[in-house]
Every structure is written in structure tokens, then in C-alpha cells.
Design a protein around this motif. Structure first.
Motif, PDB file in Angstrom:
ATOM      1  N   VAL A  18      25.360 -81.300 -62.072  1.00  0.00           N
ATOM      2  CA  VAL A  18      26.268 -80.424 -62.825  1.00  0.00           C
ATOM      3  C   VAL A  18      27.123 -81.251 -63.777  1.00  0.00           C
ATOM      4  CG1 VAL A  18      28.321 -78.955 -62.595  1.00  0.00           C
ATOM      5  CG2 VAL A  18      26.344 -78.575 -61.116  1.00  0.00           C
ATOM      6  N   ASP A  19      27.661 -82.359 -63.299  1.00  0.00           N
ATOM      7  CA  ASP A  19      28.498 -83.218 -64.148  1.00  0.00           C
ATOM      8  C   ASP A  19      27.712 -83.743 -65.345  1.00  0.00           C
ATOM      9  OD1 ASP A  19      30.674 -82.881 -62.473  1.00  0.00           O
ATOM     10  OD2 ASP A  19      30.285 -84.700 -61.320  1.00  0.00           O
ATOM     11  N   ALA A  21      25.031 -82.348 -66.704  1.00  0.00           N
ATOM     12  CA  ALA A  21      24.740 -81.227 -67.602  1.00  0.00           C
ATOM     13  C   ALA A  21      25.970 -80.845 -68.413  1.00  0.00           C
ATOM     14  CB  ALA A  21      24.232 -80.033 -66.798  1.00  0.00           C
ATOM     15  N   ALA A  22      27.150 -80.915 -67.781  1.00  0.00           N
ATOM     16  CA  ALA A  22      28.385 -80.602 -68.507  1.00  0.00           C
ATOM     17  C   ALA A  22      28.609 -81.599 -69.637  1.00  0.00           C
ATOM     18  CB  ALA A  22      29.566 -80.607 -67.542  1.00  0.00           C
ATOM     19  N   GLU A  24      26.314 -83.430 -71.151  1.00  0.00           N
ATOM     20  CA  GLU A  24      25.273 -83.239 -72.170  1.00  0.00           C
ATOM     21  C   GLU A  24      25.532 -82.017 -73.032  1.00  0.00           C
ATOM     22  OE1 GLU A  24      21.802 -83.103 -69.776  1.00  0.00           O
ATOM     23  OE2 GLU A  24      21.807 -85.277 -69.348  1.00  0.00           O
ATOM     24  N   SER A  25      26.280 -81.068 -72.508  1.00  0.00           N
ATOM     25  CA  SER A  25      26.593 -79.861 -73.282  1.00  0.00           C
ATOM     26  C   SER A  25      27.762 -80.074 -74.238  1.00  0.00           C
ATOM     27  CB  SER A  25      26.913 -78.697 -72.340  1.00  0.00           C
ATOM     28  OG  SER A  25      28.200 -78.856 -71.751  1.00  0.00           O
ATOM     29  N   ILE A 207      34.281 -76.284 -65.818  1.00  0.00           N
ATOM     30  CA  ILE A 207      32.832 -76.348 -66.024  1.00  0.00           C
ATOM     31  C   ILE A 207      32.296 -74.919 -66.054  1.00  0.00           C
ATOM     32  CG2 ILE A 207      30.629 -77.141 -65.085  1.00  0.00           C
ATOM     33  CD1 ILE A 207      32.111 -79.446 -63.785  1.00  0.00           C
ATOM     34  N   ARG A 210      27.619 -70.946 -66.096  1.00  0.00           N
ATOM     35  CA  ARG A 210      26.189 -71.032 -66.398  1.00  0.00           C
ATOM     36  C   ARG A 210      25.620 -72.389 -65.989  1.00  0.00           C
ATOM     37  NH1 ARG A 210      25.936 -74.190 -70.855  1.00  0.00           N
ATOM     38  NH2 ARG A 210      27.828 -74.302 -72.133  1.00  0.00           N
ATOM     39  N   ILE A 211      26.423 -73.435 -66.106  1.00  0.00           N
ATOM     40  CA  ILE A 211      25.951 -74.771 -65.723  1.00  0.00           C
ATOM     41  C   ILE A 211      25.883 -74.884 -64.200  1.00  0.00           C
ATOM     42  CG2 ILE A 211      26.545 -77.227 -65.746  1.00  0.00           C
ATOM     43  CD1 ILE A 211      27.665 -76.838 -68.532  1.00  0.00           C
ATOM     44  N   ALA A 214      22.902 -72.982 -62.830  1.00  0.00           N
ATOM     45  CA  ALA A 214      21.591 -73.505 -63.221  1.00  0.00           C
ATOM     46  C   ALA A 214      21.073 -74.551 -62.247  1.00  0.00           C
ATOM     47  CB  ALA A 214      21.664 -74.099 -64.630  1.00  0.00           C
ATOM     48  N   VAL A 215      21.944 -75.086 -61.410  1.00  0.00           N
ATOM     49  CA  VAL A 215      21.551 -76.113 -60.440  1.00  0.00           C
ATOM     50  C   VAL A 215      21.253 -75.432 -59.108  1.00  0.00           C
ATOM     51  CG1 VAL A 215      22.294 -78.172 -59.190  1.00  0.00           C
ATOM     52  CG2 VAL A 215      22.937 -77.868 -61.597  1.00  0.00           C
TER      53      VAL A 215
END
Length: 493
Positions: A18-19, A21-22, A24-25, A207, A210-211, A214-215
Motif C-alpha cells: 500500500v505504501d 502504491a501510494a 507511485e500515485s 491514503i 482505492r489503494i 486494491a491490495v
């Protein structure tokens, strides 16, 4: 219904995803750290307004970075703050190094911390991601803090607790409160982590949902969101057979009480009709105590086959107080095409050859529910029980897949797992459920849910939650008999 974010449980590995992906977003990771650290400081000031000193113990990673941010926020609020670091400042990297740079006060080695009267410890050393034993110098500090009875507020999870399994890695802080971010970790619910984490606050640090969603989550907390849609509603055409007929097997003349408690619990849990199947020697003892529950004479496999000729009887409970392991084994195998809750002696009956049971229920939909405590689990799954690298969730899931059964692995942190990979941790239970006969009641409740048409996983999860609710209602002085009287209707979604 969508599970609220505060009810989600993510492993440390999933939370790391999650971290990433956050970041990268485009979300500023240091901004997340600042919000986390400031939330820790706010909790410290709220819950410990009389503190004379906040001792912030920082580790070498991002958990330590949260600690440095918290130290800055506490100092700005006028609190007395001392910071202690495990490791060297020049070893800090990334956001943790930025947070350290923001602290203008003295940073002393962790080993220099000596608890004082009026201290509150902010434990920001390791958090949930630790996978190895804590260093000796940290263990010494933990021991000193424990002996001084200094309050501890932990960042994420008490240092020394494995966030995946709840296990203690050598030594651990015993926190009065833990502040975690976005979701809880399995270690907040699994023992002994749950007992060490204290009150757990879940803080939203920004956060997006949606992120988080997604995990894939490995496990969830048991509750009505898991099974509430399967709770049955009665209609005008309902009759006792439509509500389900459950059969519970009784032990011999001197072993009838456990089965009666299972049967009574099933009746109180909504089964339309409950029968107690007993050998001739136990009929009189059971008849003296029963009214609404019917008695059936079942002495051997042949009489069991006669009972099975009635196609309306699809669900059975076998094991509580049964005693005769050879007969239990034969009965369980005869029931391989029905729904079966196998408990106590029913589980032990297959200690020498668990695969005999597993193979009998291997085909078709899941219709076997196993309810082992730790010792019984080891009898059916000795290799899993001995594997210290597996969490209780891992063990239950592996067992469920192997047995093609729902496994309700009992304890203070009961885990319910299904062969399809679903698992929940039941934290909705008081410690005073640890009393003789409590498990017999639970077995009957699962049987009632199955008889009413709930799928096996939902039936077991709902029964564990409902069993806990009855325990809370009955209070500290409960016995298995009084527990039955406090079984309340299932909440529905």
C-alpha cells in the motif's frame, strides 16, 4: 456491503505494498509520515496530560521517523521531550532521515534511557514489520520499562511483536495504547500481540481507499459484515423442518451432559428441531433432562443407517462427551455425505490417520466443520502445529485446505478458515468463556446455523461471534448452562 476501512486487516507485507502504491500515485510519503507522527503526539497529549516527560524511543526505519515527528510536535506543544535512538543517525535513510533532521534537540543512544517517575514512553522503535528477535540492548530497556511500570504508547504495534503472527520476538513492550495507521495488522488481533497492544486506535493519514482496497487482505475481523447476509429470516410458510433438523450424538450413561448442552444450544440458536442420538445405556439419563429435544436410540452403525434413511436430516454434531473413539470414527465416516460438526472426541478419533477423515469429505461442497483447540489441532495437523514460521491464520488456512473443511481453531484468538482461502479472526469474546462446556455450546450453535442453511464458513464464523456475544451478556460468572440462556438472535444486514 463494503467493509469500513477501520475494519480492514492488512499484513505488514500488504501494508508495504500500500505504501509503495501510494508513493507511485504521487502521494508525498513524508507528508504521510508527518500526519502519522502528529497523530501519535496528539494521542500522547490526550491520554497522558499529566506526563512529566515523554521519552521517545526511535528505531532505524520509518517507525523511528514517526517518532521523530511526534517528538517535534510534542515539543512545540510545550511538553518535555527526550529522544533516544537505536543505532546511529547517519544510518537513517529517506523519510526517516528527513524526520531526524527536523528534530533540533539532543539524540542519545537508546541504552542511555532510564525510566523516571512521571515518564511516558513513545515506542517508535520497530512497529509491525519486525521479523527477527529484538537486540539485547532493546530487550534490556523493555525490561527496565516493565519493572518501572512506565506507560507505553506504541507506534503501529509494540516493538517486539510480529505484526503478521502476533508472536513475541524475544521481548516486547507491553503498551497501554497503540496508534496504527489506516488499518490494523493481524498482530493486533492474534495472541499474544493483542494482549500487548492495549487499546488500538486506527488513524487515517490520507491514503485513498482505492489503494487500500486494491491490495488483497489475508484475513478479516469476524463480525456481521462477514456473515450477516446469510442470517435466515422466517416467513409465514416456515415450519420446523424448514428451519432445519439437527442431530447431536450423546456419549454413554455417564457422559451425557456435553451432548445435551450442544443440543440445547442448537435449539436456542434457531434450529427447528433437535434430536439427541444416544445408546440405550444413556437414554434414561438424557430423558430425565430433556423436553423439547427428541431422543433417538442409536446404538451402532446399523441403527445410524436407519436414521440416515430420513433425507430431511442433513446435519450432525459429533464429539462432545462421546467417549468411544472407534465408534466416533465409524459414525463420522458414515456421515461423509452430510453436514458434520466434528468436535472433541470426534477429532481425537482420527489422530492415528487424519487422511481417513479428510478423504471422506474431499469431494463436493464444504460440509465438514472442525473445531479443534490447540491440542486437538496438533492431533490432526502435527506438522502445522509444530511450524513456528506459520501464524495461527497460516496454520488454520493450511489445515482447511488439507481437510477440505472449515477449521475453527479455538482460543482467545479463534481463527475460522475455509478451503477457498477466506479467514477471519474472532476477537468478539470475553476471557470468561474459558470454562468447561463452552466449546460444546459452540459446536451446537454451529450445527444450528448449518441446519438452517448457512454455508459452512459463515455458519462457523457467525457461531463464534454469537458465542462471544452470549458470553458478554452472561458475564464473568457464566457457566456453560447459563451461557445458553444468553444466546441472542443473529444480527442481519
Amino acid at each position: 456491503m463494503t467493509t469500513p476501512l477501520s475494519a480492514l486487516i492488512l499484513s505488514p507485507k500488504a501494508m508495504s505494498a500500500v505504501d509503495r502504491a501510494a508513493a507511485e500515485s504521487g502521494i508525498d510519503s513524508y507528508g504521510l509520515m508527518r500526519r502519522a507522527g502528529e497523530a501519535v503526539a496528539a494521542a500522547a497529549l490526550k491520554h497522558h496530560p499529566g506526563s512529566l516527560r515523554f521519552a521517545v524511543l526511535c528505531g532505524p526505519g520509518n517507525n523511528g521517523g514517526d517518532g521523530f515527528v511526534a517528538a517535534c510536535a510534542l515539543a512545540r506543544a510545550g511538553a518535555v521531550v527526550d529522544v533516544f535512538l537505536l543505532g546511529e543517525t547517519h544510518d537513517l535513510r529517506g523519510d526517516a532521515a528527513l524526520a531526524r533532521a527536523g528534530w533540533t534537540g539532543l539524540v542519545r543512544p537508546l541504552a542511555d534511557y532510564k525510566p523516571q517517575e512521571g515518564d511516558v514512553v513513545i515506542d517508535a522503535v520497530f512497529g509491525a514489520g519486525l521479523t527477527r528477535a529484538v537486540p539485547e540492548r532493546l530487550a534490556a530497556v523493555m525490561d527496565a520499562v516493565t519493572r518501572a511500570t512506565v506507560p507505553v504508547l506504541s507506534v503501529d504495534l509494540p516493538s517486539g511483536v510480529d505484526g503478521r503472527s502476533g508472536a513475541v520476538l524475544g521481548s516486547a513492550f507491553h503498551a497501554s495504547r497503540s496508534i496504527t495507521f489506516m488499518t490494523r495488522k493481524p498482530g493486533h488481533l492474534l495472541m499474544p500481540g493483542r494482549s500487548l497492544a492495549g487499546e488500538v486506535e486506527v488513524v487515517d493519514i490520507g491514503i485513498p481507499a482505492r489503494i487500500l482496497r486494491a491490495v488483497p487482505a489475508d484475513v478479516a475481523e469476524n463480525g456481521p459484515l462477514i456473515w450477516g447476509a446469510e442470517a435466515r429470516t422466517l416467513d409465514a410458510a416456515t415450519h420446523k423442518y424448514k428451519r432445519g433438523h439437527l442431530v447431536v450424538f450423546s456419549g454413554g450413561a455417564l457422559m451425557t451432559g456435553a451432548a445435551r448442552m450442544s443440543a440445547l444450544a442448537a435449539l436456542h440458536s434457531g434450529a427447528g428441531l433437535v434430536s439427541l442420538a444416544a445408546p440405550e445405556a444413556a437414554l434414561a439419563a438424557n430423558a430425565v433432562h430433556l423436553t423439547a429435544i427428541m431422543l433417538r436410540h442409536v446404538e451402532d452403525r446399523a441403527q445410524l443407517n436407519d436414521l440416515l434413511a430420513d433425507g430431511r436430516i442433513k446435519t450432525f454434531v459429533l464429539g462432545p462427551g462421546f467417549g468411544d473413539l472407534e465408534k466416533a470414527r465409524a459414525y463420522a465416516l458414515a456421515l461423509s455425505d452430510r453436514q458434520l460438526v466434528l468436535d472433541a472426541d470426534g477429532i481425537t478419533a482420527f489422530k492415528q490417520d487424519p487422511n481417513l477423515l479428510f478423504n471422506a469429505f474431499a469431494a463436493g461442497e464444504t460440509r465438514l466443520v472442525l473445531t479443534p483447540h490447540e491440542g486437538e489441532f496438533a492431533r490432526l495437523f502435527p506438522d502445522l502445529a509444530q511450524d513456528d514460521g506459520l501464524s495461527k491464520v497460516d496454520k488454520a488456512l493450511s489445515a482447511a485446505r488439507r481437510a477440505h473443511a472449515v477449521v475453527l481453531y479455538k482460543g482467545a484468538d479463534t481463527v475460522i478458515a475455509a478451503p477457498d482461502g477466506r479467514a477471519v479472526i474472532n476477537a468478539h469474546a470475553p476471557p470468561f468463556l474459558a470454562t468447561a462446556g463452552s466449546g460444546d455450546v459452540l459446536a451446537g450453535m454451529i450445527g444450528a446455523h448449518l441446519a438452517q442453511g448457512m454455508p459452512a464458513f459463515e455458519a462457523a464464523a457467525a457461531a463464534a461471534w454469537r458465542h462471544g456475544a452470549a458470553g458478554f451478556a452472561a458475564g464473568p460468572g457464566l457457566s456453560a448452562e447459563t451461557l445458553i440462556d444468553h444466546i441472542a438472535p443473529l444480527p442481519r444486514l
